[in-house]
Scaffold this motif. Structure first.
Motif, PDB file in Angstrom:
ATOM      1  N   THR A 132       0.814  -1.214   0.000  1.00 48.81           N
ATOM      2  CA  THR A 132       0.000   0.000   0.000  1.00 48.81           C
ATOM      3  C   THR A 132       0.853   1.272   0.000  1.00 48.81           C
ATOM      4  OG1 THR A 132      -1.927  -1.052   1.041  1.00 48.81           O
ATOM      5  CG2 THR A 132      -1.728   1.327   1.292  1.00 48.81           C
ATOM      6  N   PRO A 133       1.936   1.354   0.781  1.00 52.29           N
ATOM      7  CA  PRO A 133       2.778   2.568   0.713  1.00 52.29           C
ATOM      8  C   PRO A 133       3.373   2.809  -0.668  1.00 52.29           C
ATOM      9  CG  PRO A 133       3.250   1.346   2.730  1.00 52.29           C
ATOM     10  CD  PRO A 133       2.378   0.470   1.883  1.00 52.29           C
ATOM     11  N   PHE A 134       3.763   1.742  -1.373  1.00 45.44           N
ATOM     12  CA  PHE A 134       4.305   1.896  -2.719  1.00 45.44           C
ATOM     13  C   PHE A 134       3.251   2.498  -3.653  1.00 45.44           C
ATOM     14  CE2 PHE A 134       7.160  -1.232  -0.959  1.00 45.44           C
ATOM     15  CZ  PHE A 134       8.364  -1.002  -1.595  1.00 45.44           C
ATOM     16  N   GLU A 135       2.042   1.965  -3.563  1.00 42.62           N
ATOM     17  CA  GLU A 135       0.974   2.443  -4.432  1.00 42.62           C
ATOM     18  C   GLU A 135       0.608   3.885  -4.107  1.00 42.62           C
ATOM     19  OE1 GLU A 135      -3.317   0.810  -6.191  1.00 42.62           O
ATOM     20  OE2 GLU A 135      -2.136  -0.402  -4.780  1.00 42.62           O
ATOM     21  N   ARG A 136       0.648   4.230  -2.832  1.00 44.35           N
ATOM     22  CA  ARG A 136       0.351   5.595  -2.402  1.00 44.35           C
ATOM     23  C   ARG A 136       1.353   6.575  -3.014  1.00 44.35           C
ATOM     24  NH1 ARG A 136      -2.447  10.110  -0.936  1.00 44.35           N
ATOM     25  NH2 ARG A 136      -2.185  10.696   1.241  1.00 44.35           N
ATOM     26  N   VAL A 137       2.642   6.265  -2.913  1.00 46.57           N
ATOM     27  CA  VAL A 137       3.682   7.133  -3.470  1.00 46.57           C
ATOM     28  C   VAL A 137       3.531   7.232  -4.989  1.00 46.57           C
ATOM     29  CG1 VAL A 137       6.168   7.390  -3.833  1.00 46.57           C
ATOM     30  CG2 VAL A 137       5.307   6.682  -1.594  1.00 46.57           C
ATOM     31  N   ARG A 164      -0.096  10.866   9.867  1.00 46.07           N
ATOM     32  CA  ARG A 164      -0.324   9.560  10.486  1.00 46.07           C
ATOM     33  C   ARG A 164      -0.601   8.525   9.394  1.00 46.07           C
ATOM     34  NH1 ARG A 164      -5.978   8.708  11.551  1.00 46.07           N
ATOM     35  NH2 ARG A 164      -7.236  10.558  11.085  1.00 46.07           N
ATOM     36  N   PRO A 165      -0.281   7.236   9.665  1.00 45.97           N
ATOM     37  CA  PRO A 165      -0.329   6.208   8.610  1.00 45.97           C
ATOM     38  C   PRO A 165      -1.632   6.148   7.826  1.00 45.97           C
ATOM     39  CG  PRO A 165       0.728   5.334  10.564  1.00 45.97           C
ATOM     40  CD  PRO A 165       0.224   6.701  10.940  1.00 45.97           C
ATOM     41  N   ALA A 166      -2.774   6.293   8.491  1.00 49.82           N
ATOM     42  CA  ALA A 166      -4.058   6.165   7.808  1.00 49.82           C
ATOM     43  C   ALA A 166      -4.282   7.273   6.783  1.00 49.82           C
ATOM     44  CB  ALA A 166      -5.200   6.166   8.821  1.00 49.82           C
ATOM     45  N   LEU A 167      -3.613   8.392   6.950  1.00 47.10           N
ATOM     46  CA  LEU A 167      -3.737   9.506   6.014  1.00 47.10           C
ATOM     47  C   LEU A 167      -2.532   9.617   5.091  1.00 47.10           C
ATOM     48  CD1 LEU A 167      -5.152  12.310   8.353  1.00 47.10           C
ATOM     49  CD2 LEU A 167      -6.411  10.701   6.904  1.00 47.10           C
ATOM     50  N   GLY A 168      -1.417   9.015   5.503  1.00 47.10           N
ATOM     51  CA  GLY A 168      -0.199   9.091   4.722  1.00 47.10           C
ATOM     52  C   GLY A 168       0.018   7.860   3.868  1.00 47.10           C
ATOM     53  N   ASN A 233      -8.323   7.649  -6.755  1.00 46.27           N
ATOM     54  CA  ASN A 233      -8.890   8.936  -6.348  1.00 46.27           C
ATOM     55  C   ASN A 233      -8.637   9.238  -4.876  1.00 46.27           C
ATOM     56  OD1 ASN A 233     -10.863  10.410  -8.468  1.00 46.27           O
ATOM     57  ND2 ASN A 233     -10.782   8.218  -8.908  1.00 46.27           N
ATOM     58  N   MET A 234      -8.598   8.229  -4.036  1.00 43.91           N
ATOM     59  CA  MET A 234      -8.330   8.437  -2.619  1.00 43.91           C
ATOM     60  C   MET A 234      -6.861   8.764  -2.357  1.00 43.91           C
ATOM     61  SD  MET A 234     -10.639   5.499  -0.714  1.00 43.91           S
ATOM     62  CE  MET A 234     -10.163   6.062   0.936  1.00 43.91           C
ATOM     63  N   GLN A 235      -5.972   8.213  -3.178  1.00 38.71           N
ATOM     64  CA  GLN A 235      -4.545   8.344  -2.903  1.00 38.71           C
ATOM     65  C   GLN A 235      -3.853   9.469  -3.675  1.00 38.71           C
ATOM     66  OE1 GLN A 235      -2.680   4.492  -3.569  1.00 38.71           O
ATOM     67  NE2 GLN A 235      -2.965   3.971  -1.425  1.00 38.71           N
ATOM     68  N   ALA A 236      -4.477  10.018  -4.679  1.00 40.24           N
ATOM     69  CA  ALA A 236      -3.786  10.962  -5.562  1.00 40.24           C
ATOM     70  C   ALA A 236      -3.448  12.278  -4.880  1.00 40.24           C
ATOM     71  CB  ALA A 236      -4.640  11.231  -6.805  1.00 40.24           C
ATOM     72  N   GLY A 239      -3.153  15.802   1.780  1.00 39.73           N
ATOM     73  CA  GLY A 239      -3.721  16.921   2.510  1.00 39.73           C
ATOM     74  C   GLY A 239      -5.135  17.212   2.063  1.00 39.73           C
ATOM     75  N   GLY A 240      -5.667  18.353   2.503  1.00 42.69           N
ATOM     76  CA  GLY A 240      -7.035  18.705   2.160  1.00 42.69           C
ATOM     77  C   GLY A 240      -8.038  17.960   3.025  1.00 42.69           C
ATOM     78  N   GLU A 241      -9.291  18.022   2.635  1.00 44.08           N
ATOM     79  CA  GLU A 241     -10.348  17.349   3.386  1.00 44.08           C
ATOM     80  C   GLU A 241     -10.240  15.839   3.219  1.00 44.08           C
ATOM     81  OE1 GLU A 241     -15.245  17.382   3.808  1.00 44.08           O
ATOM     82  OE2 GLU A 241     -14.245  18.480   2.173  1.00 44.08           O
ATOM     83  N   VAL A 242     -10.275  15.133   4.326  1.00 44.80           N
ATOM     84  CA  VAL A 242     -10.132  13.684   4.312  1.00 44.80           C
ATOM     85  C   VAL A 242     -11.487  13.036   4.549  1.00 44.80           C
ATOM     86  CG1 VAL A 242      -9.025  11.692   5.384  1.00 44.80           C
ATOM     87  CG2 VAL A 242      -7.765  13.840   5.156  1.00 44.80           C
ATOM     88  N   LYS A 243     -11.869  12.144   3.646  1.00 45.05           N
ATOM     89  CA  LYS A 243     -13.142  11.435   3.769  1.00 45.05           C
ATOM     90  C   LYS A 243     -12.887   9.936   3.856  1.00 45.05           C
ATOM     91  CE  LYS A 243     -15.832  14.879   1.205  1.00 45.05           C
ATOM     92  NZ  LYS A 243     -16.707  15.260   2.340  1.00 45.05           N
ATOM     93  N   GLY A 244     -13.852   9.211   4.425  1.00 46.10           N
ATOM     94  CA  GLY A 244     -13.756   7.776   4.537  1.00 46.10           C
ATOM     95  C   GLY A 244     -14.051   7.081   3.217  1.00 46.10           C
TER      96      GLY A 244
END
Length: 293
Positions: A132-137, A164-168, A233-236, A239-244
């Motif tokens: 998941t961290p690889f895909e996030r980056v 924090r991990p859930a947002l990063g 769309n969640m990872q792109a 920052g900004g507003e964070v939604k579930g």
């Protein structure tokens, strides 16, 4: 190919351990070799990503990349290349390891035909935790809107680490875990039966492996494509507003005008990418396993 459901591993013997070690080795080698087509089709992947994020037709996505220039075309290619190699090592090795353990411990409680899929499900969950961290980056780097305030890989890593991990790094972990677990389960559960059908048509073993991998991954990619769109769309953004997850899905569905056709925009390119990469990976892996066996 991983062990067939009818094969019996040697209980506790050295050969049993060697099977699992070879699975990690063969998975990593086949995935490393398949990074060449991954590199070649990366512009295709990036085009799909832009369609997923901006809901553009393919010609607009291509025009957007063309305007950014060749230098930025391969921005974000490092994470998928590294992830591709490590992914194959972990996925094939873990699946075979779990399969062997289930074969030894299930004692006919679980149908042998279901064991490859069940082992694939477990391997997919672990895969999600690791990658998941690889895909996030990768998704942050591929979003052209981040070029100005996150211009380098290092700047992305520093920014994500500060959250924090859930947002990063672990943003969108739940849909990734669902997608990877289901995808791996279907892949390992279906590729054996598909291989048998294809081989029965008179194709060579190598061609049968390629076709089985390509067809299986194509079907999986299409079935799980909405989850990939949601993840992108969640990872792109950072920052900004964070939604579930549920709120993000509702926003995505609304942005696609509640149209399945628009939700699947870019899906045809996913078929092309999946056919090339997973077809080659499956063929190389099966060939190595047969040679070592």
């Amino acid at each position: 190919m991983t062990q067939s459901p009818d094969s019996k591993p040697d209980e506790g013997g050295p050969g049993h351990s060697m099977v699992r070690f070879h699975s990690f080795l063969h998975g990593g080698t086949s995935s490393l070799l398949s990074t060449i087509p991954t590199l070649v089709v990366f512009p295709v992947y990036k085009t799909v990503f832009r369609q997923q994020i901006h809901n553009n037709p393919v010609h607009q996505a291509v025009g957007q990349l063309y305007k950014e220039g060749p230098v930025k075309l391969y921005r974000g290619v490092a994470p998928p290349l590294l992830m591709r190699t490590l992914n194959g090592t972990l996925l094939f090795g873990l699946q075979d390891t779990i399969f062997c353990q289930l074969s030894l411990s299930s004692q006919n409680i679980i149908s042998t035909s279901a064991l490859p899929a069940l082992a694939g499900f477990g391997a997919g969950v672990v895969e999600a935790v690791v990658f998941t961290p690889f895909e996030r980056v990768q998704n942050v780097l591929q979003n052209g809107q981040n070029d100005r305030h996150l211009p380098t890989l290092q700047s992305v890593l520093v920014r994500l680490k500060a959250q924090r991990p859930a947002l990063g790094y672990y943003r969108a972990f739940l849909p990734i875990a669902a997608r990877n677990a289901l995808g791996s389960s279907l892949y390992f559960g279906l590729k054996g039966p598909v291989y048998a059908v294809v081989e029965g048509q008179g194709l060579s073993p190598l061609a049968s492996s390629f076709v089985s991998g390509a067809l299986t991954s194509m079907a999986i990619s299409l079935a799980l494509y909405p989850l990939s769109v949601l993840v992108a769309n969640m990872q792109a953004q950072v920052g900004g507003e964070v939604k579930g997850v549920v709120a993000c899905w509702r926003m995505l569905w609304k942005s696609r005008q509640r149209s399945v056709t628009l939700l699947y925009r870019g899906g045809s390119l996913v078929i092309l990418r999946s056919c090339i990469t997973w077809g080659i990976t499956t063929a190389l892996y099966d060939r190595q396993v047969k040679r070592s066996g």
